[in-house]
Design a protein around this motif. Structure first.
Motif, PDB file in Angstrom:
ATOM      1  N   LYS A  60       0.839  -1.203   0.000  1.00 47.61           N
ATOM      2  CA  LYS A  60       0.000   0.000   0.000  1.00 47.61           C
ATOM      3  C   LYS A  60       0.878   1.258   0.000  1.00 47.61           C
ATOM      4  O   LYS A  60       0.570   2.236  -0.689  1.00 47.61           O
ATOM      5  CB  LYS A  60      -0.952  -0.002   1.186  1.00 47.61           C
ATOM      6  CG  LYS A  60      -2.129  -0.950   0.991  1.00 47.61           C
ATOM      7  CD  LYS A  60      -3.127  -0.784   2.111  1.00 47.61           C
ATOM      8  CE  LYS A  60      -4.347  -1.607   1.885  1.00 47.61           C
ATOM      9  NZ  LYS A  60      -5.311  -1.002   0.990  1.00 47.61           N
ATOM     10  N   ILE A  63       2.243   1.805  -3.461  1.00 55.08           N
ATOM     11  CA  ILE A  63       1.212   2.377  -4.334  1.00 55.08           C
ATOM     12  C   ILE A  63       1.055   3.866  -4.066  1.00 55.08           C
ATOM     13  O   ILE A  63       0.995   4.682  -4.986  1.00 55.08           O
ATOM     14  CB  ILE A  63      -0.133   1.635  -4.152  1.00 55.08           C
ATOM     15  CG1 ILE A  63      -0.043   0.225  -4.748  1.00 55.08           C
ATOM     16  CG2 ILE A  63      -1.284   2.419  -4.775  1.00 55.08           C
ATOM     17  CD1 ILE A  63      -1.203  -0.679  -4.382  1.00 55.08           C
ATOM     18  N   LYS A  73      -0.610  -2.398 -10.916  1.00 55.97           N
ATOM     19  CA  LYS A  73      -1.495  -3.549 -11.081  1.00 55.97           C
ATOM     20  C   LYS A  73      -0.951  -4.757 -10.311  1.00 55.97           C
ATOM     21  O   LYS A  73      -1.690  -5.464  -9.617  1.00 55.97           O
ATOM     22  CB  LYS A  73      -1.659  -3.873 -12.564  1.00 55.97           C
ATOM     23  CG  LYS A  73      -2.648  -4.968 -12.839  1.00 55.97           C
ATOM     24  CD  LYS A  73      -2.835  -5.163 -14.341  1.00 55.97           C
ATOM     25  CE  LYS A  73      -3.827  -6.272 -14.593  1.00 55.97           C
ATOM     26  NZ  LYS A  73      -4.042  -6.503 -16.024  1.00 55.97           N
ATOM     27  N   TRP A  75       1.132  -4.758  -7.690  1.00 52.30           N
ATOM     28  CA  TRP A  75       1.042  -4.539  -6.245  1.00 52.30           C
ATOM     29  C   TRP A  75      -0.387  -4.723  -5.742  1.00 52.30           C
ATOM     30  O   TRP A  75      -0.616  -5.306  -4.694  1.00 52.30           O
ATOM     31  CB  TRP A  75       1.561  -3.158  -5.880  1.00 52.30           C
ATOM     32  CG  TRP A  75       3.053  -3.003  -6.050  1.00 52.30           C
ATOM     33  CD1 TRP A  75       3.993  -3.992  -5.977  1.00 52.30           C
ATOM     34  CD2 TRP A  75       3.764  -1.811  -6.311  1.00 52.30           C
ATOM     35  NE1 TRP A  75       5.245  -3.479  -6.180  1.00 52.30           N
ATOM     36  CE2 TRP A  75       5.142  -2.131  -6.388  1.00 52.30           C
ATOM     37  CE3 TRP A  75       3.376  -0.490  -6.494  1.00 52.30           C
ATOM     38  CZ2 TRP A  75       6.119  -1.185  -6.625  1.00 52.30           C
ATOM     39  CZ3 TRP A  75       4.360   0.462  -6.732  1.00 52.30           C
ATOM     40  CH2 TRP A  75       5.721   0.108  -6.801  1.00 52.30           C
ATOM     41  N   ARG A  76      -1.354  -4.228  -6.495  1.00 50.39           N
ATOM     42  CA  ARG A  76      -2.754  -4.395  -6.091  1.00 50.39           C
ATOM     43  C   ARG A  76      -3.153  -5.870  -6.077  1.00 50.39           C
ATOM     44  O   ARG A  76      -3.856  -6.320  -5.186  1.00 50.39           O
ATOM     45  CB  ARG A  76      -3.669  -3.592  -7.018  1.00 50.39           C
ATOM     46  CG  ARG A  76      -3.603  -2.111  -6.755  1.00 50.39           C
ATOM     47  CD  ARG A  76      -4.641  -1.351  -7.569  1.00 50.39           C
ATOM     48  NE  ARG A  76      -4.550   0.066  -7.278  1.00 50.39           N
ATOM     49  CZ  ARG A  76      -4.244   1.002  -8.166  1.00 50.39           C
ATOM     50  NH1 ARG A  76      -4.016   0.678  -9.429  1.00 50.39           N
ATOM     51  NH2 ARG A  76      -4.178   2.268  -7.813  1.00 50.39           N
ATOM     52  N   LYS A  77      -2.700  -6.616  -7.071  1.00 49.25           N
ATOM     53  CA  LYS A  77      -3.006  -8.045  -7.122  1.00 49.25           C
ATOM     54  C   LYS A  77      -2.378  -8.764  -5.929  1.00 49.25           C
ATOM     55  O   LYS A  77      -3.004  -9.628  -5.318  1.00 49.25           O
ATOM     56  CB  LYS A  77      -2.524  -8.649  -8.436  1.00 49.25           C
ATOM     57  CG  LYS A  77      -2.872 -10.118  -8.582  1.00 49.25           C
ATOM     58  CD  LYS A  77      -2.706 -10.581 -10.002  1.00 49.25           C
ATOM     59  CE  LYS A  77      -2.960 -12.046 -10.202  1.00 49.25           C
ATOM     60  NZ  LYS A  77      -4.067 -12.633  -9.532  1.00 49.25           N
ATOM     61  N   GLU A  80      -4.342  -8.129  -2.766  1.00 51.19           N
ATOM     62  CA  GLU A  80      -5.550  -8.965  -2.718  1.00 51.19           C
ATOM     63  C   GLU A  80      -5.203 -10.407  -2.348  1.00 51.19           C
ATOM     64  O   GLU A  80      -5.888 -11.038  -1.540  1.00 51.19           O
ATOM     65  CB  GLU A  80      -6.285  -8.921  -4.063  1.00 51.19           C
ATOM     66  CG  GLU A  80      -7.546  -9.737  -4.094  1.00 51.19           C
ATOM     67  CD  GLU A  80      -8.586  -9.310  -3.059  1.00 51.19           C
ATOM     68  OE1 GLU A  80      -9.402 -10.166  -2.677  1.00 51.19           O
ATOM     69  OE2 GLU A  80      -8.583  -8.151  -2.614  1.00 51.19           O
TER      70      GLU A  80
END
Length: 97
Positions: A60, A63, A73, A75-77, A80
């Motif tokens: 986070k 980001i 993309k 890092w977000r994956k 999750e």
């Protein structure tokens, strides 16, 4: 010094302890090592949750502050994935610690 089965062949020790407990042959159970292994399982679970939460925070921050558009993309994956991992192992007691 003769090593115990616990020290020589951990998997076989697990199988034997399981059989003893299933037969309710509690006098033969290696309670000292069994208690230690149960404590270790709890410690390992706590460490996993802590590690995943730290990784979520790190991603986070990347980001928010690094902002590398090529990595967002990914890092977000990963966030999750880590979140799902945490939810799969998190118990009410771990939430309190």
């Amino acid at each position: 010094m003769i090593k115990s089965l616990h020290d020589r062949d951990f998997y076989l020790w697990i199988l034997e302890q399981t059989k003893l407990i299933e037969r309710k042959d509690f006098e033969q159970v290696d309670w000292e090592n069994l208690i230690e292994e149960i404590k270790d399982m709890g410690d390992n679970r706590y460490a996993k949750v802590s590690s995943w939460i730290i990784r979520i925070i790190q991603h986070k921050l990347k980001i928010d502050y690094v902002g590398d558009i090529n990595c967002l993309k990914h890092w977000r994956k990963e966030i999750e994935t880590f979140r799902v991992d945490v939810e799969g192992i998190l118990t009410p007691q771990l939430k309190l610690n």
